[in-house]
Design an enzyme around this catalytic site. Structure first.
Site, PDB file in Angstrom:
ATOM      1  N   GLU A  62       1.900  -0.166  -8.807  1.00 31.57           N
ATOM      2  CA  GLU A  62       2.132   1.537  -8.471  1.00 31.57           C
ATOM      3  C   GLU A  62       1.558   2.184  -9.366  1.00 31.57           C
ATOM      4  O   GLU A  62       1.389   3.574  -9.690  1.00 31.57           O
ATOM      5  CB  GLU A  62       2.638   2.136  -7.287  1.00 31.57           C
ATOM      6  N   HIS A  72       8.805  -1.886   4.687  1.00 29.86           N
ATOM      7  CA  HIS A  72       8.241  -1.367   5.128  1.00 29.86           C
ATOM      8  C   HIS A  72       7.849  -0.345   6.496  1.00 29.86           C
ATOM      9  O   HIS A  72       7.625   0.133   7.283  1.00 29.86           O
ATOM     10  CB  HIS A  72       7.389  -2.616   5.552  1.00 29.86           C
TER      11      HIS A  72
END
Lengths: 338, 321
Positions: B58, B125
């Site tokens: 990322e 999540h």
């Protein structure tokens, strides 16, 4: 025969050019250190003493169309890449006319649209940005260019370093990642930074080529950096260069570097690459004492003129400052003022 | 034909790729696979050489986007889940957000964050990190609550010269439907009155707008008229529309799915109290998630976040003041 002569002359020119950048960088650094001690510079001053040969060897092998992300000890490479001394001086003094206009300072300077990227302080973070410039140019159909990112051995411990080198390898980008192993990350010695025998061994794990350089040896720097940059330019993917040297100063001018043992300073690692370069140029008849004196006085005049000019220039005015971090004019009107 | 929120996001990206050669997409599994949520389905096939799978990196994904933006391109980066943008935090807030201010070179990147809670998502999540990004100067933070806004605001995000954090709610992906894509939209930075009312202003954004509207319907049966303001954009924040609404209702409830400490709802309350204190007939209130990580089990999850029921309950308390 003719070709050989012109080639050898070209090599001599590269080395003379590299030496001049090293000399200018050393004298510029000395000036910044003096201004710091005189209280004329806000914030830190970071010198490249001992790293000039490596840094200049990078810059002299780059073209204007290449990409360069130097780090804190790369004054020589910056000059070789074409940074005018006035840009460096204006940034250290915070001049409103400098490339960072007083909004950022000292080593945090660059001109991104000229491929010259201004570092943020977070180590390893510029490497993937170089990747992005190279990736974009590939999408635009531009080839034959390289991007160089400079780091110290301490930055090899970051996640950003790992992510970016792996990313460059996956995309087979023309990246040259130069690690200046100067034995100390601030005060931390290499045995507290990594456990592998040689950082160059890591290249195989990423699937990239590696080059090891004794960065105290001027001619070796010129040759090895030239080779690494040429490999990347020719399409052989990322190149990892691991250069060994000793930092001949503190981390910054606030640091007396008392943690560097005298034995280390007196070892071959502690040789001053600027002196090594002078000896090389003398031995190869590429310069003589008179020439060195001319170069030195030219550099001093250039630096003094730049400092005098920047000191006369306006400081940034908080009342003239737009105080908006947004490029979008429309959104600027909605900016947060609460 | 009906179009989902997720379809709208895919269509906006197709539109951007078609109209602007500077646009490309970079992210994990976004290529042939079409993305973890299928937001980039078939885009690699339709736009060869424009949609790239990235390694699970990322930090380097955003770094690459910033470099490409410096070169004049307009990358769209998909974070697989908003939660993972924490790995890219440094590049977002220190590299992308500071670039223009430091150098005058714009950084037009769009970072798509599939965000927000869904049952079973658990602590890693489900997160809603819009507050953190809104805190940093140089970033635009968008939180579309409708299919139409998902489409038009993503198109506008790509066109904006600044880095945009585009928060798209995972629950809305398949839950929300519209008949057609919009041809016009409110400008970025402008909130929308999602439901008109005169008794209480509920300010919400993203998925909470739907819950607030349902709560308003429930309260309508009790005779209350609730006005729901959809912020659309968290930063910039449209204080004017909020204050105008509070001027009509005299009462304010700010609802957010994010954690309670600081954040968007606190900012809304702060602005209304300092700029519209005299308009208030009751102490303004906030309703947020509980101050713990987002739980896994549906029972815990439903109790952790604001719901239609808890919004209605909080509203009744203010209305009875």
């Amino acid at each position: 025969m003719l070709q050989t002569v012109s080639e050898s002359r070209a090599v001599g020119e590269t080395q003379r050019a590299a030496y001049r950048c090293m000399l200018r960088a050393r004298l510029l650094d000395d000036k910044f250190a003096a201004l710091y001690r005189a209280g004329k510079i806000h914030g830190g001053v970071f010198l490249g003493r001992g790293q000039e040969a490596l840094s200049a060897a990078i810059g002299v092998h780059l073209n204007k169309s290449d990409v360069f992300a130097p780090l804190i000890r790369d004054a020589a490479g910056r000059l070789a890449f074409g940074e005018p001394i006035i840009d460096a001086v204006r940034t250290y003094l915070g001049s409103a006319l400098g490339p960072m206009r007083g909004r950022d300072g000292n080593v945090h300077r660059g001109r991104p649209q000229a491929g010259y990227l201004p570092m943020i302080s977070h180590l390893g973070a510029m490497v993937s940005v170089v990747n992005g410039v190279l990736f974009a140019r590939r999408l635009k159909g531009i080839s034959g260019i390289v991007g160089v990112a400079c780091l110290g051995e301490g930055a090899t411990s970051t996640g950003a370093f790992h992510e970016a080198l792996n990313q460059a390898a996956v995309e087979k980008l023309p990246l040259v990642l130069v690690i200046a192993n100067n034995q100390f990350a601030y005060s931390t010695p290499t045995n507290r930074q990594f456990a592998c025998a040689d950082l160059a061994d890591r290249a195989a794990g990423y699937g990239v080529e590696s080059h090891s350089v004794d960065a105290t040896e001027f001619s070796v720097c010129i040759e090895k950096l030239g080779a690494a940059i040429a490999r990347a330019r020719a399409g052989h993917g990322p190149q990892l260069v691991v250069a060994t040297l000793l930092r001949l100063c503190g981390h910054g001018e606030h640091d007396d570097a008392g943690y560097i043992a005298p034995e280390m300073k007196n070892s071959p690692l502690g040789r001053d690459c600027l002196k090594v370069a002078e000896e090389f140029l003398l031995k190869k008849n590429l310069a003589d004492a008179a020439q060195f004196a001319v170069w030195r006085s030219e550099a001093i005049r250039e630096i003094e003129d730049a400092v005098a000019q920047a000191q006369r220039e306006p400081a940034p005015d908080p009342y003239e400052e737009k105080w908006s971090a947004l490029a979008s004019e429309k959104l600027n009107e909605l900016r947060e003022e609460h | 034909m009906s179009i989902t929120y997720l379809d709208a996001i895919r269509e906006a990206q197709a539109h951007a790729l078609r109209d602007d050669p500077r646009v490309f997409i970079y992210g994990q599994d976004v290529g042939a696979f079409g993305g973890a949520f299928k937001a980039t389905k078939n885009l690699q096939k339709e736009f060869p050489g424009r949609v790239f799978d990235s390694p699970i990196s990322e930090d380097a994904m955003i770094g690459l986007a910033v470099g490409a933006a410096i070169e004049g391109l307009r990358p769209i980066v998909e974070m697989q889940f908003a939660d993972f943008s924490s790995v890219a935090f440094n590049q977002i807030v220190n590299q992308a957000a500071t670039l223009f201010w430091r150098t005058q070179v714009p950084c037009p990147i769009t970072v798509r964050l599939p965000f927000g809670g869904t049952s079973g998502g658990g602590p890693f999540h489900s997160q809603t990190p819009e507050t953190i990004y809104a805190h940093y100067p140089g970033l635009i933070v968008l939180t579309p609550a409708t299919v139409e806004d998902a489409y038009s605001m993503l198109l506008e995000a790509v066109a904006i010269d600044d880095p945009v954090i585009f928060c798209e709610h995972k629950f809305l992906y398949r839950h929300l439907k519209a008949e057609k894509l919009p041809t016009e939209a409110l400008p970025i930075g402008k909130a929308r009155i999602a439901r008109e009312g005169r008794d209480l202003t509920v300010v919400a954004y993203s998925a909470m707008v739907q819950d607030a509207k349902e709560a308003a319907t429930e309260l309508a049966a009790e005779g209350w008229e609730i006005e729901v303001v959809d912020l659309r954009s968290v930063k910039p924040l449209d204080t004017d529309t909020i204050i105008a609404s509070v001027a009509r209702t005299g009462k304010l409830l700010a609802v957010g799915e994010a954690w309670p400490w600081g954040g968007v709802t606190a900012e809304v309350i702060s602005r209304v109290t300092s700029e519209g204190f005299g308009l208030l007939d009751a102490p303004p209130q906030r309703l947020n998630a509980k101050d713990t990580p987002v739980p896994y089990h549906p029972n815990l999850w439903a109790a952790h976040r604001p719901t239609v029921r808890s919004i209605a309950a909080a509203a009744r308390k203010i209305l009875r003041h």
